[in-house]
Design a protein around this motif. Structure first.
Motif, PDB file in Angstrom:
ATOM      1  N   ASP A   1       0.833  -1.202   0.000  1.00 31.65           N
ATOM      2  CA  ASP A   1       0.000   0.000   0.000  1.00 31.65           C
ATOM      3  C   ASP A   1       0.869   1.253   0.000  1.00 31.65           C
ATOM      4  O   ASP A   1       1.910   1.318   0.659  1.00 31.65           O
ATOM      5  N   TYR A   2       0.430   2.261  -0.718  1.00 35.71           N
ATOM      6  CA  TYR A   2       1.181   3.502  -0.857  1.00 35.71           C
ATOM      7  C   TYR A   2       1.117   4.334   0.435  1.00 35.71           C
ATOM      8  O   TYR A   2       0.192   4.183   1.235  1.00 35.71           O
ATOM      9  N   GLN A   3       2.085   5.231   0.562  1.00 40.47           N
ATOM     10  CA  GLN A   3       2.007   6.295   1.553  1.00 40.47           C
ATOM     11  C   GLN A   3       1.942   7.629   0.839  1.00 40.47           C
ATOM     12  O   GLN A   3       2.647   7.848  -0.152  1.00 40.47           O
ATOM     13  N   TYR A   4       1.082   8.516   1.351  1.00 40.04           N
ATOM     14  CA  TYR A   4       0.993   9.866   0.798  1.00 40.04           C
ATOM     15  C   TYR A   4       1.871  10.797   1.629  1.00 40.04           C
ATOM     16  O   TYR A   4       1.767  10.828   2.852  1.00 40.04           O
ATOM     17  N   TRP A   5       2.748  11.544   0.947  1.00 43.40           N
ATOM     18  CA  TRP A   5       3.594  12.538   1.600  1.00 43.40           C
ATOM     19  C   TRP A   5       3.211  13.901   1.051  1.00 43.40           C
ATOM     20  O   TRP A   5       3.409  14.184  -0.141  1.00 43.40           O
ATOM     21  N   SER A   6       2.672  14.752   1.899  1.00 46.74           N
ATOM     22  CA  SER A   6       2.151  16.034   1.433  1.00 46.74           C
ATOM     23  C   SER A   6       3.272  17.002   1.084  1.00 46.74           C
ATOM     24  O   SER A   6       4.410  16.886   1.566  1.00 46.74           O
ATOM     25  N   ALA A   7       2.932  17.988   0.263  1.00 47.52           N
ATOM     26  CA  ALA A   7       3.799  19.156   0.117  1.00 47.52           C
ATOM     27  C   ALA A   7       3.837  19.867   1.471  1.00 47.52           C
ATOM     28  O   ALA A   7       2.977  19.623   2.329  1.00 47.52           O
ATOM     29  N   PRO A   8       4.832  20.727   1.708  1.00 49.83           N
ATOM     30  CA  PRO A   8       4.927  21.389   3.014  1.00 49.83           C
ATOM     31  C   PRO A   8       3.614  22.042   3.440  1.00 49.83           C
ATOM     32  O   PRO A   8       2.941  22.709   2.640  1.00 49.83           O
ATOM     33  N   LEU A   9       3.249  21.812   4.707  1.00 50.86           N
ATOM     34  CA  LEU A   9       2.040  22.408   5.246  1.00 50.86           C
ATOM     35  C   LEU A   9       2.154  23.926   5.207  1.00 50.86           C
ATOM     36  O   LEU A   9       3.241  24.486   5.398  1.00 50.86           O
ATOM     37  N   GLU A  10       1.019  24.585   4.996  1.00 49.44           N
ATOM     38  CA  GLU A  10       0.970  26.043   4.987  1.00 49.44           C
ATOM     39  C   GLU A  10       0.304  26.518   6.278  1.00 49.44           C
ATOM     40  O   GLU A  10      -0.740  25.988   6.680  1.00 49.44           O
ATOM     41  N   PHE A  11       0.907  27.542   6.898  1.00 49.03           N
ATOM     42  CA  PHE A  11       0.423  28.058   8.172  1.00 49.03           C
ATOM     43  C   PHE A  11      -0.022  29.512   8.010  1.00 49.03           C
ATOM     44  O   PHE A  11       0.654  30.315   7.373  1.00 49.03           O
ATOM     45  N   ARG A  12      -1.169  29.849   8.607  1.00 53.31           N
ATOM     46  CA  ARG A  12      -1.627  31.228   8.610  1.00 53.31           C
ATOM     47  C   ARG A  12      -0.945  32.000   9.739  1.00 53.31           C
ATOM     48  O   ARG A  12      -0.289  31.409  10.600  1.00 53.31           O
ATOM     49  N   LYS A  13      -1.144  33.312   9.769  1.00 50.41           N
ATOM     50  CA  LYS A  13      -0.456  34.136  10.765  1.00 50.41           C
ATOM     51  C   LYS A  13      -0.943  33.853  12.188  1.00 50.41           C
ATOM     52  O   LYS A  13      -0.226  34.148  13.152  1.00 50.41           O
ATOM     53  N   ASP A  14      -2.158  33.283  12.342  1.00 52.96           N
ATOM     54  CA  ASP A  14      -2.630  32.925  13.679  1.00 52.96           C
ATOM     55  C   ASP A  14      -2.203  31.516  14.078  1.00 52.96           C
ATOM     56  O   ASP A  14      -2.607  31.016  15.126  1.00 52.96           O
ATOM     57  N   GLY A  15      -1.378  30.873  13.231  1.00 52.24           N
ATOM     58  CA  GLY A  15      -0.866  29.544  13.553  1.00 52.24           C
ATOM     59  C   GLY A  15      -1.711  28.410  13.030  1.00 52.24           C
ATOM     60  O   GLY A  15      -1.268  27.251  13.074  1.00 52.24           O
ATOM     61  N   THR A  16      -2.922  28.670  12.563  1.00 53.23           N
ATOM     62  CA  THR A  16      -3.751  27.587  12.035  1.00 53.23           C
ATOM     63  C   THR A  16      -3.176  27.088  10.713  1.00 53.23           C
ATOM     64  O   THR A  16      -2.405  27.772  10.048  1.00 53.23           O
ATOM     65  N   ILE A  17      -3.554  25.863  10.352  1.00 49.24           N
ATOM     66  CA  ILE A  17      -2.990  25.205   9.176  1.00 49.24           C
ATOM     67  C   ILE A  17      -4.003  25.197   8.045  1.00 49.24           C
ATOM     68  O   ILE A  17      -5.183  24.885   8.240  1.00 49.24           O
ATOM     69  N   VAL A  18      -3.546  25.532   6.853  1.00 51.92           N
ATOM     70  CA  VAL A  18      -4.387  25.511   5.657  1.00 51.92           C
ATOM     71  C   VAL A  18      -4.710  24.052   5.306  1.00 51.92           C
ATOM     72  O   VAL A  18      -3.840  23.179   5.405  1.00 51.92           O
ATOM     73  N   PRO A  19      -5.941  23.735   4.901  1.00 51.55           N
ATOM     74  CA  PRO A  19      -6.290  22.350   4.561  1.00 51.55           C
ATOM     75  C   PRO A  19      -5.386  21.760   3.485  1.00 51.55           C
ATOM     76  O   PRO A  19      -4.829  22.473   2.644  1.00 51.55           O
ATOM     77  N   LEU A  20      -5.244  20.449   3.527  1.00 48.90           N
ATOM     78  CA  LEU A  20      -4.410  19.727   2.573  1.00 48.90           C
ATOM     79  C   LEU A  20      -4.978  19.815   1.157  1.00 48.90           C
ATOM     80  O   LEU A  20      -6.171  20.032   0.974  1.00 48.90           O
ATOM     81  N   GLU A  21      -4.097  19.624   0.198  1.00 51.67           N
ATOM     82  CA  GLU A  21      -4.490  19.485  -1.198  1.00 51.67           C
ATOM     83  C   GLU A  21      -3.745  18.291  -1.772  1.00 51.67           C
ATOM     84  O   GLU A  21      -2.613  18.025  -1.382  1.00 51.67           O
ATOM     85  N   TRP A  22      -4.402  17.581  -2.708  1.00 47.23           N
ATOM     86  CA  TRP A  22      -3.710  16.464  -3.344  1.00 47.23           C
ATOM     87  C   TRP A  22      -2.606  17.002  -4.253  1.00 47.23           C
ATOM     88  O   TRP A  22      -2.840  17.880  -5.083  1.00 47.23           O
ATOM     89  N   ASN A  23      -1.395  16.471  -4.068  1.00 50.32           N
ATOM     90  CA  ASN A  23      -0.271  16.768  -4.955  1.00 50.32           C
ATOM     91  C   ASN A  23       0.260  15.451  -5.495  1.00 50.32           C
ATOM     92  O   ASN A  23       0.751  14.627  -4.720  1.00 50.32           O
ATOM     93  N   SER A  24       0.163  15.244  -6.800  1.00 45.39           N
ATOM     94  CA  SER A  24       0.713  14.027  -7.396  1.00 45.39           C
ATOM     95  C   SER A  24       2.215  13.980  -7.213  1.00 45.39           C
ATOM     96  O   SER A  24       2.791  12.916  -6.969  1.00 45.39           O
TER      97      SER A  24
END
Length: 484
Positions: free
Chosen positions: A454-477
């Motif tokens: 089974d594959y593992q998905y490795w995301s592109a670097p997480l994006e953080f807003r100025k209040d520290g919250t994290i932007v939702p994931l997006e599929w990256n081939s």
């Protein structure tokens, strides 16, 4: 003299080995990470490690995980393996971590480096029999092992509830923490480890949430993060990734969102620029309450005006009612409640003025609201609206940035963005600074139906807003990074 030279050479060799083990000097390289093809080792075999971590020690990456082979994952055949790589692309199989493991079912291995003792510490979750969950600890002088078990039944603050999935985190001051869930109710909490990283201090921050597993803790700036979600049990649709945020490593965690869950059904029709016609979003009333439209931006926007274009086709029919003198049944536009997400809860925004413009089969409402800095808005028809449906063609704002739009409600499913179960959030040093990657096992993804493939998905670097919250994931081939 010869004996002195031999002794000096031995000391020099040991010194070089330690420097090599912890060295951060390495050549510059570019790496492309692919999520659409199996990751292979240097022997041409598919890498068979899951529910563990990728971590960098010195100039090498080490991928630790559980090997499942061609099993269902619930057998005593599970074993721990490690692969090494200079670039996260070329992987060398280093071997088994616990070559003489006691009989049982094994999951979730994590290895961290103890600077005080200059050794590597393996924690693992195992079951002499399902589901009698325990934590074991083993140590090694090298990151590839083999590891020697020092305790196969570590006492934890919540041991009586059974011990399940977990994650390890080493803070900047070399203090180590374990985030783990119990078997009973899968309650998750964080606990401080002792100075050797081989046991618990019994300092526990209290229950953060329940029905959770596969937690991963890390720190960025002033915030500590714990990412976890509901139990998945090798689910092939994927788990979520609930984000808990605090300024303390043990306690004070608040839920700020879920970066691997769509908040509802995607509704691009309300942001496609077409404000008139029959391409509209139907918002229905269920149990006396209307569903909502959520608008999401990556970064905060200063919103002061919302424009809602309504298709006026939700009128009662007048067929055959000759006693009704009206040719056109009366249409009445709804009022709307507007709210913004303030990191942990929905808060109302005052609507100061509403103006209306009717054209053909549409009515445009312009809502002047209190100017609000927000990256997430919710627009909901008031419950007292006399019709049980509202047809919306378009929702726009004074912002030039087009948001993602979703139809949300209590009965609308929130599906994963990435069909994977979280395994780890990796800290990755790059030329752009330290980045954080979300990693997840895509159960059931192997084309040959072998679990170990089974594959593992490795995301592109997480994006953080100025209040520290994290932007939702997006599929990256695929995506890439430079190591320096």
């Amino acid at each position: 003299m010869r004996a002195f030279i031999v002794f000096f050479s031995f000391i020099l060799l040991v010194s070089c080995q330690k420097e090599t083990k912890l060295s951060t000097e390495q050549p510059s390289y570019n790496t492309t990470v692919s999520n659409t093809t199996p990751r292979m080792d240097s022997d041409g075999d598919i890498v068979d490690v899951h529910d563990g971590r990728v971590i960098k020690f010195g100039d090498q990456y080490y991928w630790y995980g559980t090997s499942y082979g061609n099993t269902n994952g619930f057998t005593t055949a599970n074993s721990y393996h490690v692969y090494s790589s200079p670039d996260m692309v070329s992987w060398k199989k280093e071997g088994q971590l616990l070559p003489n493991q006691p009989e049982g079912v094994y999951y979730r291995p994590h290895v961290i480096y103890n600077k005080k003792n200059d050794n590597y510490v393996l924690w693992y979750n195992w079951y002499p029999q399902l589901w009698d969950g325990k934590f074991g600890v083993a140590v090694s002088d090298t990151p590839t092992g083999p590891f020697t078990i020092v305790n196969d039944d570590v006492a934890m603050f919540r041991s009586e509830a059974g011990l399940g999935d977990f994650g390890l985190f080493v803070d900047e001051d070399e203090t180590a923490y374990i985030s783990y869930n119990t078997i009973n109710n899968h309650q998750v909490s964080i606990e401080k480890l002792d100075a050797d990283y081989t046991g618990s201090t019994m300092e526990n921050g209290g229950i953060i949430d329940q029905h959770m597993e596969a937690g991963s803790q890390f720190k960025r700036g002033e915030y500590y993060y714990l990412l976890t979600d509901y139990t998945c049990c090798f689910c092939n649709y994927g788990s979520g990734a609930r984000v808990y945020q605090s300024k303390d490593p043990l306690s004070g965690y608040q839920l700020t969102g879920n970066i691997n869950r769509k908040p509802g059904t995607p509704a691009p029709v309300v942001t496609d620029g077409i404000s008139v016609g029959t391409d509209h979003l139907t918002i229905s009333k269920k149990d006396s309450l209307f569903d909502s439209v959520q608008l999401l931006w990556k970064e905060e926007q200063n919103i002061s005006t919302l424009t809602v274009d309504i298709f006026t086709g939700n009128r009662p029919e007048n067929c055959g009612d000759v006693s009704n003198p009206r040719v056109h049944p009366e249409f009445e536009a709804p009022e709307f409640i507007v709210e913004y997400w303030n990191k942990t809860t929905w808060q109302p925004i005052e609507v100061n003025q509403v103006t209306s413009e009717k054209t053909a089969i549409a009515e445009r409402l312009t809502l002047q609201i209190n100017p609000t800095e927000a990256y997430r808005l919710r627009v909901t028809p008031v419950a007292s609206y006399k019709f049980d449906r509202v047809f919306i063609n378009e929702i726009s704002s004074n912002s030039n940035n087009t948001p993602a739009a979703y139809l949300t409600g209590s009965t609308i499913p929130q599906r994963p963005i990435i069909p994977a179960q979280q395994t780890y959030v990796m800290e990755l040093p790059t030329a752009d600074g330290t980045q954080f990657l979300w990693m997840g096992d895509m159960w059931g993804s192997a084309s040959d139906n072998i679990k170990g493939h089974d594959y593992q998905y490795w995301s592109a670097p997480l994006e953080f807003r100025k209040d520290g919250t994290i932007v939702p994931l997006e599929w990256n081939s695929e995506w890439g990074f430079n190591n320096r």
